[in-house]
Motif scaffolding. Sequence first.
Motif, short mmCIF file in Angstrom:
data_model
loop_
_atom_site.label_atom_id
_atom_site.label_comp_id
_atom_site.label_asym_id
_atom_site.label_seq_id
_atom_site.Cartn_x
_atom_site.Cartn_y
_atom_site.Cartn_z
N GLU A 365 0.84 -1.21 0.00
CA GLU A 365 0.00 0.00 0.00
C GLU A 365 0.87 1.25 0.00
N GLU A 366 2.00 1.23 0.72
CA GLU A 366 2.90 2.39 0.74
C GLU A 366 3.52 2.59 -0.65
N ALA A 367 3.95 1.49 -1.26
CA ALA A 367 4.53 1.59 -2.60
C ALA A 367 3.48 2.01 -3.61
N ASP A 368 2.26 1.55 -3.43
CA ASP A 368 1.16 1.90 -4.33
C ASP A 368 0.85 3.40 -4.25
N ALA A 369 0.90 3.94 -3.04
CA ALA A 369 0.65 5.38 -2.86
C ALA A 369 1.72 6.20 -3.57
N ALA A 370 3.00 5.74 -3.49
CA ALA A 370 4.07 6.44 -4.19
C ALA A 370 3.90 6.32 -5.69
N MET A 371 3.40 5.17 -6.14
CA MET A 371 3.16 4.97 -7.57
C MET A 371 2.09 5.92 -8.08
N TYR A 372 1.05 6.15 -7.31
CA TYR A 372 -0.03 7.04 -7.75
C TYR A 372 0.45 8.48 -7.88
N GLU A 373 1.42 8.89 -7.08
CA GLU A 373 2.00 10.22 -7.24
C GLU A 373 2.70 10.33 -8.59
N CYS A 374 3.40 9.23 -8.96
CA CYS A 374 4.05 9.18 -10.28
C CYS A 374 3.00 9.16 -11.39
N LYS A 375 1.93 8.45 -11.19
CA LYS A 375 0.87 8.34 -12.20
C LYS A 375 0.22 9.71 -12.42
N ARG A 376 0.08 10.49 -11.34
CA ARG A 376 -0.51 11.83 -11.48
C ARG A 376 0.36 12.69 -12.40
N ARG A 377 1.68 12.61 -12.20
CA ARG A 377 2.58 13.40 -13.05
C ARG A 377 2.53 12.90 -14.50
N ASN A 378 2.44 11.58 -14.67
CA ASN A 378 2.39 11.03 -16.03
C ASN A 378 1.12 11.45 -16.77
N LYS A 379 0.01 11.49 -16.06
CA LYS A 379 -1.24 11.90 -16.70
C LYS A 379 -1.13 13.32 -17.24
N GLU A 380 -0.49 14.18 -16.47
CA GLU A 380 -0.27 15.55 -16.91
C GLU A 380 0.62 15.58 -18.15
N LEU A 381 1.64 14.70 -18.14
CA LEU A 381 2.54 14.61 -19.31
C LEU A 381 1.79 14.14 -20.55
N TYR A 382 0.97 13.11 -20.39
CA TYR A 382 0.24 12.56 -21.54
C TYR A 382 -0.75 13.62 -22.08
#
Length: 390
Positions: A365-382
Amino acid sequence: MNQEDIFLQDRDLIEKWVKELVAYSAELSQGKISRSYPSGDNPFCENLKNLHDSLKRLTWQAEQVAAGDYSQTFTYPGEFAEAFNTMTAQLKERESQLKREKYQVEQEAEIVKGYNELLLELTRKQKEWILVVDVETKDIVYCNKRGPGQEELHDSAFCEVCEHRLPFRQKILGWEDKGQSNIWEIGDGDGHYYRATTFPLEWRKREAYAHILTDITDEKKKTSSLKDKAYHDALTGVYNRVYFEEYMERVLAEKENINLGYLDLDCLKTVNDQYGHAEGDAYILRFVSTIRKYFRTSDKFSRIGGDEFCLVLKDIQREVVMDKLNAAMKEFQSFDDKEYTHGFSFGVVEVKCGEETRPLKEIIEEADAAMYECKRRNKELYRRRREEKS
């Protein structure tokens, strides 16, 4: 001749007859029945002559009985004749009984011989090796792979068949274990494996070990194949969720320090919906290939869901893991040979297992939360890229 001369003459004859009687009876009493008869005019020896005849007849009949002729009977009346005839009748009956017992023993021996020949033939045709090794001399005292009549040759080395096909023979010869029995595995270093069932026994009054060797190479391969299927993802070939959870359970129990990366493949649902699942599979495989380029073979890479993956890394700093994943992500995002977006998101957690008390679920769950922060940045990039293309 006067009467006195006649008396003297009769006395001399009587003395002669008496001497003959004494000598004759003495020899007969000693069993000397081969001697000749006394003079025929000796009236004192008539009964002894009859006895002599009977003894000679009895001797001949005894010789016949000794030769196996139990039909002999003593015809003279008396207790001795009755005892002799009873003896021959008993011997005849005993001979018949022995013949019956001999026939039975021969029949049983023939059956046992047949069983032994069948058993030897069956053991020779078996794939298993059956070896008996003398404990003291280390000689092979029995081998079922030898030819007929050679099963029990004593020598200090294996025959050509065993030497060629059992290159680990020295381990068999050197086996020493006072236990009752053992089942162990042995390999030949060339990809072949055998299961050895070993137990002590007495062989021809000597201590020995019996080894039954079964080729389990195919069994090993099947087991390994089933294990691979059980632990690997069918599409990508990387580990699956079952392996990941078992591996993490061992890592946490052994208190090893690791870095755990949680990866999520971006846009997979869009690719499947718009371009089909075959293209979606190709997208997944390209992602897996890209990740593998940046990590070691010892790093455990697992697919734990349709678009979810985990990396478990030992003996590496978290910053190094982050740099590698960032490089892999940039390379994957740079693919522009497809109309759809390439990308993945990730989060990395350093796990100090010596201090860690949380269950695996909370670490993920901790790693998943960090992944979602990365996903938020990627969505902005896409989003920006789509705007640029439009």
